[in-house]
Design a protein around this motif. Structure first.
Motif, PDB file in Angstrom:
ATOM      1  N   ALA A  70       0.836  -1.205   0.000  1.00 24.81           N
ATOM      2  CA  ALA A  70       0.000   0.000   0.000  1.00 24.81           C
ATOM      3  C   ALA A  70       0.870   1.254   0.000  1.00 24.81           C
ATOM      4  O   ALA A  70       0.584   2.231  -0.714  1.00 24.81           O
ATOM      5  N   VAL A  71       1.944   1.240   0.790  1.00 22.27           N
ATOM      6  CA  VAL A  71       2.862   2.386   0.834  1.00 22.27           C
ATOM      7  C   VAL A  71       3.572   2.549  -0.510  1.00 22.27           C
ATOM      8  O   VAL A  71       3.711   3.667  -1.020  1.00 22.27           O
ATOM      9  N   GLU A  72       4.006   1.443  -1.083  1.00 14.59           N
ATOM     10  CA  GLU A  72       4.690   1.498  -2.375  1.00 14.59           C
ATOM     11  C   GLU A  72       3.800   2.155  -3.437  1.00 14.59           C
ATOM     12  O   GLU A  72       4.247   3.033  -4.188  1.00 14.59           O
ATOM     13  N   LEU A  73       2.535   1.750  -3.491  1.00 15.51           N
ATOM     14  CA  LEU A  73       1.593   2.338  -4.448  1.00 15.51           C
ATOM     15  C   LEU A  73       1.381   3.823  -4.166  1.00 15.51           C
ATOM     16  O   LEU A  73       1.389   4.659  -5.079  1.00 15.51           O
ATOM     17  N   LEU A  74       1.163   4.152  -2.889  1.00 16.53           N
ATOM     18  CA  LEU A  74       0.854   5.529  -2.524  1.00 16.53           C
ATOM     19  C   LEU A  74       2.004   6.472  -2.855  1.00 16.53           C
ATOM     20  O   LEU A  74       1.785   7.572  -3.397  1.00 16.53           O
ATOM     21  N   ILE A  75       3.233   6.084  -2.555  1.00 15.55           N
ATOM     22  CA  ILE A  75       4.375   6.961  -2.827  1.00 15.55           C
ATOM     23  C   ILE A  75       4.538   7.182  -4.333  1.00 15.55           C
ATOM     24  O   ILE A  75       4.873   8.285  -4.781  1.00 15.55           O
ATOM     25  N   LYS A  76       4.260   6.167  -5.119  1.00 19.17           N
ATOM     26  CA  LYS A  76       4.324   6.347  -6.583  1.00 19.17           C
ATOM     27  C   LYS A  76       3.287   7.357  -7.049  1.00 19.17           C
ATOM     28  O   LYS A  76       3.547   8.161  -7.956  1.00 19.17           O
ATOM     29  N   ILE A  77       2.109   7.331  -6.424  1.00 17.71           N
ATOM     30  CA  ILE A  77       1.071   8.312  -6.783  1.00 17.71           C
ATOM     31  C   ILE A  77       1.499   9.715  -6.342  1.00 17.71           C
ATOM     32  O   ILE A  77       1.391  10.679  -7.101  1.00 17.71           O
ATOM     33  N   ILE A  78       2.002   9.820  -5.113  1.00 18.89           N
ATOM     34  CA  ILE A  78       2.440  11.115  -4.569  1.00 18.89           C
ATOM     35  C   ILE A  78       3.530  11.730  -5.444  1.00 18.89           C
ATOM     36  O   ILE A  78       3.519  12.927  -5.742  1.00 18.89           O
ATOM     37  N   GLU A  79       4.470  10.895  -5.871  1.00 25.89           N
ATOM     38  CA  GLU A  79       5.639  11.384  -6.599  1.00 25.89           C
ATOM     39  C   GLU A  79       5.474  11.309  -8.127  1.00 25.89           C
ATOM     40  O   GLU A  79       6.435  11.442  -8.862  1.00 25.89           O
ATOM     41  N   ASN A  80       4.230  11.056  -8.557  1.00 27.26           N
ATOM     42  CA  ASN A  80       3.906  11.022  -9.990  1.00 27.26           C
ATOM     43  C   ASN A  80       4.757  10.033 -10.772  1.00 27.26           C
ATOM     44  O   ASN A  80       5.188  10.304 -11.907  1.00 27.26           O
ATOM     45  N   GLN A  81       5.010   8.874 -10.160  1.00 30.17           N
ATOM     46  CA  GLN A  81       5.743   7.817 -10.843  1.00 30.17           C
ATOM     47  C   GLN A  81       4.758   6.914 -11.588  1.00 30.17           C
ATOM     48  O   GLN A  81       3.565   6.874 -11.283  1.00 30.17           O
ATOM     49  N   ASP A  82       5.266   6.178 -12.555  1.00 32.31           N
ATOM     50  CA  ASP A  82       4.430   5.245 -13.314  1.00 32.31           C
ATOM     51  C   ASP A  82       4.012   4.079 -12.419  1.00 32.31           C
ATOM     52  O   ASP A  82       4.829   3.542 -11.659  1.00 32.31           O
ATOM     53  N   LEU A  83       2.751   3.695 -12.546  1.00 32.42           N
ATOM     54  CA  LEU A  83       2.233   2.541 -11.803  1.00 32.42           C
ATOM     55  C   LEU A  83       2.094   1.361 -12.755  1.00 32.42           C
ATOM     56  O   LEU A  83       1.398   1.444 -13.767  1.00 32.42           O
ATOM     57  N   ALA A  84       2.749   0.242 -12.411  1.00 29.45           N
ATOM     58  CA  ALA A  84       2.609  -0.965 -13.229  1.00 29.45           C
ATOM     59  C   ALA A  84       1.193  -1.523 -13.106  1.00 29.45           C
ATOM     60  O   ALA A  84       0.633  -2.067 -14.055  1.00 29.45           O
ATOM     61  N   GLY A  85       0.613  -1.388 -11.920  1.00 31.77           N
ATOM     62  CA  GLY A  85      -0.755  -1.854 -11.689  1.00 31.77           C
ATOM     63  C   GLY A  85      -1.330  -1.153 -10.472  1.00 31.77           C
ATOM     64  O   GLY A  85      -0.628  -0.988  -9.477  1.00 31.77           O
ATOM     65  N   LYS A  86      -2.579  -0.757 -10.545  1.00 27.91           N
ATOM     66  CA  LYS A  86      -3.202  -0.041  -9.434  1.00 27.91           C
ATOM     67  C   LYS A  86      -3.908  -0.972  -8.458  1.00 27.91           C
ATOM     68  O   LYS A  86      -4.291  -0.551  -7.373  1.00 27.91           O
ATOM     69  N   HIS A  87      -4.104  -2.221  -8.878  1.00 30.12           N
ATOM     70  CA  HIS A  87      -4.855  -3.166  -8.059  1.00 30.12           C
ATOM     71  C   HIS A  87      -3.974  -4.383  -7.747  1.00 30.12           C
ATOM     72  O   HIS A  87      -3.522  -5.067  -8.662  1.00 30.12           O
ATOM     73  N   ILE A  88      -3.742  -4.626  -6.466  1.00 26.01           N
ATOM     74  CA  ILE A  88      -2.927  -5.766  -6.036  1.00 26.01           C
ATOM     75  C   ILE A  88      -3.828  -6.720  -5.264  1.00 26.01           C
ATOM     76  O   ILE A  88      -4.313  -6.386  -4.176  1.00 26.01           O
ATOM     77  N   LEU A  89      -4.084  -7.906  -5.836  1.00 28.13           N
ATOM     78  CA  LEU A  89      -4.978  -8.882  -5.210  1.00 28.13           C
ATOM     79  C   LEU A  89      -4.174 -10.117  -4.815  1.00 28.13           C
ATOM     80  O   LEU A  89      -3.627 -10.811  -5.669  1.00 28.13           O
ATOM     81  N   TYR A  90      -4.095 -10.372  -3.505  1.00 29.73           N
ATOM     82  CA  TYR A  90      -3.369 -11.531  -2.999  1.00 29.73           C
ATOM     83  C   TYR A  90      -4.296 -12.741  -2.933  1.00 29.73           C
ATOM     84  O   TYR A  90      -5.454 -12.615  -2.504  1.00 29.73           O
ATOM     85  N   PRO A  91      -3.805 -13.914  -3.321  1.00 28.25           N
ATOM     86  CA  PRO A  91      -4.655 -15.113  -3.216  1.00 28.25           C
ATOM     87  C   PRO A  91      -4.762 -15.562  -1.760  1.00 28.25           C
ATOM     88  O   PRO A  91      -3.780 -15.534  -1.025  1.00 28.25           O
ATOM     89  N   PRO A  92      -5.948 -15.969  -1.320  1.00 23.00           N
ATOM     90  CA  PRO A  92      -6.087 -16.493   0.037  1.00 23.00           C
ATOM     91  C   PRO A  92      -5.463 -17.882   0.127  1.00 23.00           C
ATOM     92  O   PRO A  92      -5.296 -18.565  -0.884  1.00 23.00           O
ATOM     93  N   GLU A  93      -5.118 -18.276   1.339  1.00 22.91           N
ATOM     94  CA  GLU A  93      -4.462 -19.578   1.530  1.00 22.91           C
ATOM     95  C   GLU A  93      -5.022 -20.243   2.788  1.00 22.91           C
ATOM     96  O   GLU A  93      -5.050 -19.641   3.865  1.00 22.91           O
ATOM     97  N   LEU A  94      -5.480 -21.480   2.638  1.00 23.72           N
ATOM     98  CA  LEU A  94      -6.023 -22.227   3.768  1.00 23.72           C
ATOM     99  C   LEU A  94      -4.903 -22.648   4.704  1.00 23.72           C
ATOM    100  O   LEU A  94      -3.890 -23.210   4.273  1.00 23.72           O
TER     101      LEU A  94
END
Length: 336
Positions: A302-326
């Motif tokens: 979340a911090v990595e994404l936010l700092i890229k937005i703050i600093e106007n850096q390119d985002l490879a992807g805006k949505h990070i979805l982790y798979p659940p694990e039993l």
């Protein structure tokens, strides 16, 4: 002689923001100006102050983190782990955190915080269905990232674990162990996580052709105390049901207390599975079978994404979805 950034700016005949950029070797500063500033800085052995630099650049280098209100907040082990990940990543990037108190479901309280505290961006938790914070932050051009998919504008950045799939895996596991009469204690259904964990429960019942009993769906609040009270409504039906899916581990702790108080054994009399995989779940008796929800990694991302937005850096992807694990432990009985 100890000098400040303002002193260097005065000596060089430039603004403080130009001094700050020159000290960072910013290409926007002319070479001649940069060399002059660096010469003055070396002469007086200037040590840059991060706060002064940030203010000079009109940035605060501060990230606000909006956690759930009391009684959850940092007392919830999941959010404590998430915050640990946020802090790790922010510190490595030279950012500090502020955790302002926001009253539960009080949008005016959120707006007041946003107006009173200076920060460069905000990480929000527990998105609501039709979350009013989204429009407000967009209109104010405040960079933000959600912990949780807000199910809204695709342009919004978020990190999440697949709530519906994780809940489905939990209930499907119970079914594979022979359980056909399964109750659930949900989180608040106005929250995205609460709604979609319930959807996963319903999907697993439907795909396995099991009858739905509305009385076995009890809405709670993702807290230990709330689930402790909610579980009392299930105790009278416990001879009919054989298993319970708790929508988070903290609620599972409350359920365990209610069941033990009533003399109901886990898993011999009633099986229990949950969602989050907090550390505490390993050490209770019996150890809790659950779905892994990676708080630490989500906080860092979340911090990595936010700092890229703050600093106007390119985002490879805006949505990070982790798979659940039993995570299989000892709270589910095989009754096949």
């Amino acid at each position: 002689m100890e000098i400040k950034m303002s002193d260097i700016a005065e000596m060089a005949g430039v603004s403080k923001s130009t001094v700050s950029r020159a000290l960072k070797n910013d290409c926007r500063v002319k070479e001649e100006t940069k060399n002059n500033i660096l010469k003055i800085a070396r002469k007086y052995n200037y040590q840059p102050n991060k706060v002064a630099q940030a203010l000079a650049e009109k940035n605060t280098k501060i990230i606000a983190v909006i956690l759930p209100s009391a009684p959850r907040s940092v007392s919830d082990p999941f959010f404590l782990e998430f915050l640990h990940g946020v802090n790790n990543a922010a510190y490595q990037q030279g950012y500090s955190l502020t955790i302002p108190p926001v009253e539960k479901e009080n949008f005016a309280s959120f707006k007041e915080i946003n107006q009173k505290i200076n920060f460069d961006g905000v990480i929000l938790t527990e998105p609501q269905l039709n979350d009013p914070r989204i429009k407000y932050l967009q209109e104010n051009k405040t960079p933000f990232v959600f912990n949780g998919n807000p199910m809204a504008d695709r342009d919004i950045s978020w990190v999440d674990t697949d709530n519906q799939l994780g809940a489905y895996q939990a209930v499907d596991y119970l079914i594979k162990k022979g359980h056909k009469k399964i109750a659930t204690i949900t989180g608040p259904l106005n929250l995205v996580a609460g709604k979609y964990r319930l959807e996963g429960y319903l999907q697993a019942l439907k795909e396995n052709n099991l009858q739905l009993n509305e009385d076995w769906i009890i809405e709670s609040d993702f807290t230990e105390k709330g689930a402790h009270l909610a579980a009392k409504n299930l105790i009278k039906d416990y001879n009919e049901i054989s298993a319970v899916f708790a929508a988070n581990d903290l609620m599972a702790l409350g359920i365990i207390k209610s069941l033990k108080d009533a003399g109901i054994r886990i898993p011999e009399d009633l099986s229990l599975i949950a969602f989050d995989s907090i550390k505490m779940g390993e050490y209770i008796e019996p150890p809790l079978t659950t779905i892994k929800n990676t708080g630490l990694e989500k906080g860092e991302k979340a911090v990595e994404l936010l700092i890229k937005i703050i600093e106007n850096q390119d985002l490879a992807g805006k949505h990070i979805l982790y798979p659940p694990e039993l995570v299989v432990r000892d709270s589910v009985q095989d009754i096949n």
